[in-house]
Design a protein around this motif. Structure first.
Motif, PDB file in Angstrom:
ATOM      1  N   ARG A   3       0.827  -1.199   0.000  1.00 54.80           N
ATOM      2  CA  ARG A   3       0.000   0.000   0.000  1.00 54.80           C
ATOM      3  C   ARG A   3       0.870   1.261   0.000  1.00 54.80           C
ATOM      4  O   ARG A   3       0.672   2.175   0.790  1.00 54.80           O
ATOM      5  CB  ARG A   3      -0.966   0.006   1.197  1.00 54.80           C
ATOM      6  N   ASN A   4       1.827   1.268  -0.952  1.00 53.48           N
ATOM      7  CA  ASN A   4       2.829   2.328  -0.999  1.00 53.48           C
ATOM      8  C   ASN A   4       2.791   2.994  -2.368  1.00 53.48           C
ATOM      9  O   ASN A   4       3.028   2.336  -3.394  1.00 53.48           O
ATOM     10  CB  ASN A   4       4.210   1.715  -0.728  1.00 53.48           C
ATOM     11  N   ALA A   5       2.538   4.300  -2.391  1.00 53.36           N
ATOM     12  CA  ALA A   5       2.480   5.038  -3.662  1.00 53.36           C
ATOM     13  C   ALA A   5       3.864   5.183  -4.294  1.00 53.36           C
ATOM     14  O   ALA A   5       3.997   5.224  -5.518  1.00 53.36           O
ATOM     15  CB  ALA A   5       1.866   6.422  -3.442  1.00 53.36           C
ATOM     16  N   ALA A  38      -1.422   4.477  -7.125  1.00 46.48           N
ATOM     17  CA  ALA A  38      -0.575   5.482  -6.456  1.00 46.48           C
ATOM     18  C   ALA A  38      -1.442   6.545  -5.793  1.00 46.48           C
ATOM     19  O   ALA A  38      -1.162   6.967  -4.659  1.00 46.48           O
ATOM     20  CB  ALA A  38       0.375   6.120  -7.465  1.00 46.48           C
ATOM     21  N   TRP A  39      -2.502   6.974  -6.465  1.00 45.96           N
ATOM     22  CA  TRP A  39      -3.389   7.975  -5.867  1.00 45.96           C
ATOM     23  C   TRP A  39      -4.268   7.374  -4.772  1.00 45.96           C
ATOM     24  O   TRP A  39      -4.598   8.052  -3.793  1.00 45.96           O
ATOM     25  CB  TRP A  39      -4.245   8.643  -6.935  1.00 45.96           C
ATOM     26  N   VAL A  40      -4.640   6.107  -4.904  1.00 51.12           N
ATOM     27  CA  VAL A  40      -5.442   5.459  -3.863  1.00 51.12           C
ATOM     28  C   VAL A  40      -4.641   5.359  -2.568  1.00 51.12           C
ATOM     29  O   VAL A  40      -5.171   5.595  -1.468  1.00 51.12           O
ATOM     30  CB  VAL A  40      -5.910   4.062  -4.332  1.00 51.12           C
ATOM     31  N   PHE A  41      -3.340   5.034  -2.697  1.00 49.44           N
ATOM     32  CA  PHE A  41      -2.510   4.846  -1.508  1.00 49.44           C
ATOM     33  C   PHE A  41      -1.762   6.118  -1.097  1.00 49.44           C
ATOM     34  O   PHE A  41      -0.955   6.082  -0.168  1.00 49.44           O
ATOM     35  CB  PHE A  41      -1.494   3.726  -1.737  1.00 49.44           C
ATOM     36  N   ALA A  42      -1.996   7.239  -1.768  1.00 46.45           N
ATOM     37  CA  ALA A  42      -1.237   8.465  -1.487  1.00 46.45           C
ATOM     38  C   ALA A  42      -1.481   8.984  -0.079  1.00 46.45           C
ATOM     39  O   ALA A  42      -0.560   9.500   0.573  1.00 46.45           O
ATOM     40  CB  ALA A  42      -1.592   9.535  -2.510  1.00 46.45           C
ATOM     41  N   SER A  43      -2.695   8.866   0.425  1.00 42.07           N
ATOM     42  CA  SER A  43      -2.998   9.413   1.753  1.00 42.07           C
ATOM     43  C   SER A  43      -2.495   8.530   2.880  1.00 42.07           C
ATOM     44  O   SER A  43      -2.443   8.964   4.033  1.00 42.07           O
ATOM     45  CB  SER A  43      -4.511   9.612   1.890  1.00 42.07           C
ATOM     46  N   ALA A  44      -2.099   7.312   2.584  1.00 44.09           N
ATOM     47  CA  ALA A  44      -1.687   6.370   3.631  1.00 44.09           C
ATOM     48  C   ALA A  44      -0.227   6.518   4.025  1.00 44.09           C
ATOM     49  O   ALA A  44       0.218   5.844   4.947  1.00 44.09           O
ATOM     50  CB  ALA A  44      -1.950   4.937   3.171  1.00 44.09           C
ATOM     51  N   MET A  45       0.522   7.387   3.374  1.00 43.47           N
ATOM     52  CA  MET A  45       1.951   7.509   3.679  1.00 43.47           C
ATOM     53  C   MET A  45       2.378   8.964   3.618  1.00 43.47           C
ATOM     54  O   MET A  45       1.745   9.776   2.945  1.00 43.47           O
ATOM     55  CB  MET A  45       2.780   6.673   2.702  1.00 43.47           C
ATOM     56  N   PRO A  46       3.449   9.309   4.312  1.00 44.76           N
ATOM     57  CA  PRO A  46       3.951  10.683   4.211  1.00 44.76           C
ATOM     58  C   PRO A  46       4.522  10.934   2.812  1.00 44.76           C
ATOM     59  O   PRO A  46       5.153  10.067   2.218  1.00 44.76           O
ATOM     60  CB  PRO A  46       5.038  10.763   5.290  1.00 44.76           C
ATOM     61  N   LYS A  47       4.275  12.121   2.310  1.00 42.14           N
ATOM     62  CA  LYS A  47       4.685  12.525   0.962  1.00 42.14           C
ATOM     63  C   LYS A  47       4.083  11.619  -0.117  1.00 42.14           C
ATOM     64  O   LYS A  47       4.627  11.493  -1.202  1.00 42.14           O
ATOM     65  CB  LYS A  47       6.204  12.549   0.823  1.00 42.14           C
TER      66      LYS A  47
END
Length: 200
Positions: free
Chosen positions: A48-50, A134-143
């Motif tokens: 789950r990493n963008a 990438a956009w789905v998992f963007a909020s789950a990680m910093p930057k």
């Protein structure tokens, strides 16, 4: 060319062998990059990493450009053989594979190979899928939004360039390129710089 001498036969054999090698290499590289890209995509989805979507895009791009280069080399070799070995002479008793294949493509009902567009579509589907994740998992990680934005930019550049390269590859006539070379040197007509003499 009615008959091929020994040197012509040897050159023809080497060219056909080089064409087969180029085609084989581009297929192996395409398959390897496809396997690598799908494995990287599955790992990125599992993590789950963008940021891990970027290697997916680069793996697809490397394989695609290797495939385009191999296809281009194969078509240049085919054009050379068609122009210099097969020629346009109907009384040619030598090899006529590329000439007859060109005529066959003009027959109604004959379906020319759409492998170039199929490979482009497959590459673009993997690229678009990686951008979506990438956009789905963007909020789950910093930057995450930064990584998703970079992935989107790279993907857009690849999408445009892959379509334009495939179009160029499909519309180019390799035999016509060699025909221009066979015509010899052409003097360019242009304005020559005029010498100016200053009157004193």
């Amino acid at each position: 060319m009615a008959q091929m001498n020994e040197n012509d036969r040897m050159e023809y054999s080497v060219l056909m062998s080089r064409g087969r090698d180029a085609e084989r290499t581009c297929h192996f590289c395409w398959i390897a990059s496809g396997i690598a890209a799908t494995m990287l995509l599955s790992w990125a989805i599992a993590a789950r990493n963008a940021g891990l979507m970027l290697p997916v895009i680069f793996a697809v791009a490397y394989g695609f450009y290797t495939m385009v280069h191999g296809r281009s080399q194969t078509r240049l070799i085919g054009g050379y053989v068609k122009e210099f070995f097969e020629g346009n002479d109907s009384s040619n008793s030598g090899p006529l594979w590329f000439t007859r294949l060109g005529r066959l493509e003009m027959v109604p009902g004959f379906s020319a190979s759409n492998a170039d567009w199929l490979m482009t579509a497959m590459a673009n589907v993997v690229i678009v899928t990686s951008v979506i994740f990438a956009w789905v998992f963007a909020s789950a990680m910093p930057k995450g939004e930064l990584y998703a934005g970079i992935a989107t930019g790279c993907a857009m550049a690849f999408l445009v360039h892959s379509i334009s390269e495939t179009t160029r590859l499909r519309q180019s006539d390799a035999a016509a390129f060699w025909r221009q070379v066979g015509m010899g040197a052409v003097e360019e007509r242009g304005s020559r710089p005029q010498q100016r003499f200053a009157a004193r």
